[in-house]
Scaffold this active site. Structure first.
Site, PDB file in Angstrom:
ATOM      1  N   ASP A  25      85.315   4.703   0.619  1.00 12.17           N
ATOM      2  CA  ASP A  25      85.536   4.083  -0.689  1.00 12.17           C
ATOM      3  C   ASP A  25      84.180   3.677  -1.278  1.00 12.17           C
ATOM      4  OD1 ASP A  25      87.999   2.864  -2.327  1.00 12.17           O
ATOM      5  OD2 ASP A  25      86.268   1.510  -2.520  1.00 12.17           O
ATOM      6  N   ILE A  26      83.950   4.059  -2.555  1.00 10.31           N
ATOM      7  CA  ILE A  26      82.681   3.717  -3.213  1.00 10.31           C
ATOM      8  C   ILE A  26      82.670   2.227  -3.530  1.00 10.31           C
ATOM      9  CG2 ILE A  26      81.151   4.195  -5.153  1.00 10.31           C
ATOM     10  CD1 ILE A  26      82.461   6.921  -5.411  1.00 10.31           C
TER      11      ILE A  26
ATOM     12  N   GLU B 246      88.208   6.168  -6.533  1.00 11.39           N
ATOM     13  CA  GLU B 246      86.932   6.313  -5.836  1.00 11.39           C
ATOM     14  C   GLU B 246      87.121   6.436  -4.329  1.00 11.39           C
ATOM     15  OE1 GLU B 246      87.460   1.818  -6.565  1.00 11.39           O
ATOM     16  OE2 GLU B 246      88.038   3.717  -7.472  1.00 11.39           O
TER      17      GLU B 246
END
Length: 391
Positions: A248-249, A291
Site C-alpha cells: 500500500d502506497i 493504491e
C-alpha cells in the site's frame, strides 16, 4: 475439368478474397488488409485477362503479358499485405517486393518470354512461390510474439500454396516427369486461395478477442493485471512455501489532495512499474484497487519472502517524482504472510492484510511479516512494539 472452369474458379477465389479482406479492413484497423484486397483484385483481373485470351476475344500480347505483369504485381501486394498483417507494422522496405515484381515483369516483357506459354506459366508460378515463401517466413518469425492458433492455419495454407505453385513450375518445365499434372496442381492452388482468405479473417478475429481479454484483465491506468486477473491467477489451494505480499502506497491521498490527481496518477503508475520490475515473470501481480497492490509467489521461506518484499520497498523508496518545485519520494507499507499448512488462500490474504496494517501502524515505509510471535519488521519499531498487532 476444362480450362475455362478452372480459370473461373481461379478468378472467383480472388474475388471472394478481395471481398473478405475489404470487409474485415472496414471493421478493423489491422494493417495489410487493404494491400491484400488490392492484390486479390489485381489477380482477379489477371485471371480475367487469361480467360479472355483463351477465348480469343483480346489481343495475344494483352492477355499474355498483361495477365503476367498484373498477376505478379498482385502476388507481391498480397505478400506485402501478409507481412504487415503479421508484424502489425508498416515498413517502407516492404515495397521491395512490389519493385521486384515490376522488375521481373520488365525482364519478361523485354525478353519476350511471355510469348511462350510454358515459360510464362513457369516464371509466374515461381514468382508466386517466392512471394508466398516470404510471407510464410514472416508468419513463422512473428508467431513467438503473437501466438494465435490462426497463424498455424495461415502458415499451412501458404505452405500448401507454395508447394502447388512449385508443382506447376515442375510440370511446365518437365511435363513428362511431373508428379502431378499442372492443371490439377492449379486447381488445388485455388482451394489454397480460399483457405488463405479464411485464416486471415480468423487471425484478425482472434486478435480482436485477445485484445478484449487483455483489456478486461488489465488495469487501464497502470497496465498491470487488475484485481480480477490477479485473483484468477491464484492456485485453487495454497501449498507449502506460498506467500502473499500486500503493498500500500503511504499517504497517497495526501499526494492527490496536495498536487492533484494527475500527479497522483503519475506516482501510481511509477510505483506499479517498479513493483512489476521486481515481480518479473515468476510471480503473480495485481492492482487490487486504489493504491493497493498484491504479489503472490511460491516456493518461499519467511526469509526469502521478506527479502522480496523489502526489495519492493527499497525500489519504490528510490523513486523520485517532481510536482512543480516540489519533489515527491513515495514510500510503501508491505505486509507478508507465508502459508503454514492451515487455512485457505483467503486466510493467507487476510494474514498479509493484518501484517500490512501493522506496518502502517508501526510507522509506514516498512515491511511486516505475519508470524504468531514475534513479528519480523523492517525498518521501524521493535518486535515488542508491533507484536500485538496480530493478536
Amino acid at each position: 475439368m476444362d480450362l475455362a472452369t478452372v480459370l473461373l474458379l481461379h478468378k472467383s477465389s480472388f474475388i471472394v478474397g478481395a471481398i473478405c479482406f475489404s470487409y474485415v479492413r472496414w471493421r478493423s484497423r489491422e494493417p495489410g488488409l487493404d494491400l491484400l484486397a488490392v492484390g486479390c483484385c489485381l489477380l482477379a483481373v489477371a485471371s480475367t485477362l487469361a480467360g479472355m485470351g483463351e477465348q480469343g476475344s483480346i489481343a495475344v500480347v494483352l492477355w499474355t503479358f498483361g495477365s503476367f505483369s498484373v498477376g505478379v504485381t498482385g502476388y507481391s501486394l498480397m505478400a506485402m499485405g501478409l507481412l504487415r498483417l503479421s508484424c502489425r507494422q508498416r515498413k517502407w522496405s516492404d515495397w521491395i517486393l512490389v519493385a521486384a515484381a515490376l522488375i521481373l515483369s520488365a525482364i519478361v516483357g523485354g525478353m519476350h518470354w511471355y510469348e511462350y506459354n510454358p515459360a510464362r506459366a513457369a516464371i509466374f508460378n515461381a514468382a508466386a512461390a517466392a512471394f508466398l515463401t516470404t510471407s510464410g517466413t514472416r508468419i513463422v518469425k512473428d508467431f513467438f510474439a503473437d501466438r494465435l492458433p490462426a497463424r498455424l492455419g495461415l502458415l499451412a495454407s501458404l505452405s500448401a500454396a507454395t508447394a502447388f505453385s512449385a508443382l506447376v513450375v515442375v510440370g511446365m518445365i518437365f511435363p513428362d516427369h511431373a508428379p502431378i499434372e499442372p492443371r490439377y496442381a492449379f486447381f488445388l492452388l485455388i482451394i489454397c486461395h480460399f483457405s488463405l482468405a479464411l485464416f486471415v479473417v480468423v487471425l484478425v478475429q482472434e486478435r480482436a478477442e485477445s485484445q478484449l481479454r487483455h483489456l478486461a484483465n488489465t488495469d487501464a491506468l497502470t497496465g498491470i493485471p487488475n484485481r480480477q486477473r490477479f485473483l484468477a491467477s491464484l492456485p485453487g489451494a495454497p501449498r507449502n512455501g506460498d506467500a502473499f505480499i500486500m503493498i500500500d502506497i503511504d499517504h497517497f491521498k495526501s499526494v492527490n489532495d496536495l498536487y492533484g490527481h494527475e500527479t497522483g496518477d503519475v506516482v501510481l503508475v511509477g510505483v506499479a512499474q517498479a513493483i512489476a520490475a521486481i515481480a518479473g515473470k515468476g510471480m503473480s501481480l495485481g492492482r487490487l484497487g486504489g493504491e493497493e497492490f498484491a504479489l503472490f509467489l511460491g516456493n518461499q521461506t519467511e526469509e526469502t519472502a521478506f527479502a522480496k518484499a523489502e526489495e519492493v520497498r527499497r525500489a519504490v523508496k528510490a523513486l523520485v517524482f517532481s510536482a512543480g518545485t516540489t519533489v515527491i519520494s513515495p514510500g510503501v507499507s508491505v505486509g507478508v504472510a507465508l502459508w503454514k499448512g492451515a487455512g485457505d488462500l483467503q486466510k493467507l490474504r487476510d494474514q498479509a492484510d493484518q501484517a500490512l496494517y501493522c506496518a502502517k501502524r508501526g510507522g509506514r515505509d516498512r515491511v511486516q511479516l505475519y508470524v504468531h510471535s514475534p513479528l519480523l519488521t523492517s525498518p521501524g519499531p521493535t518486535d515488542s512494539q508491533t507484536a500485538g498487532c496480530l493478536r
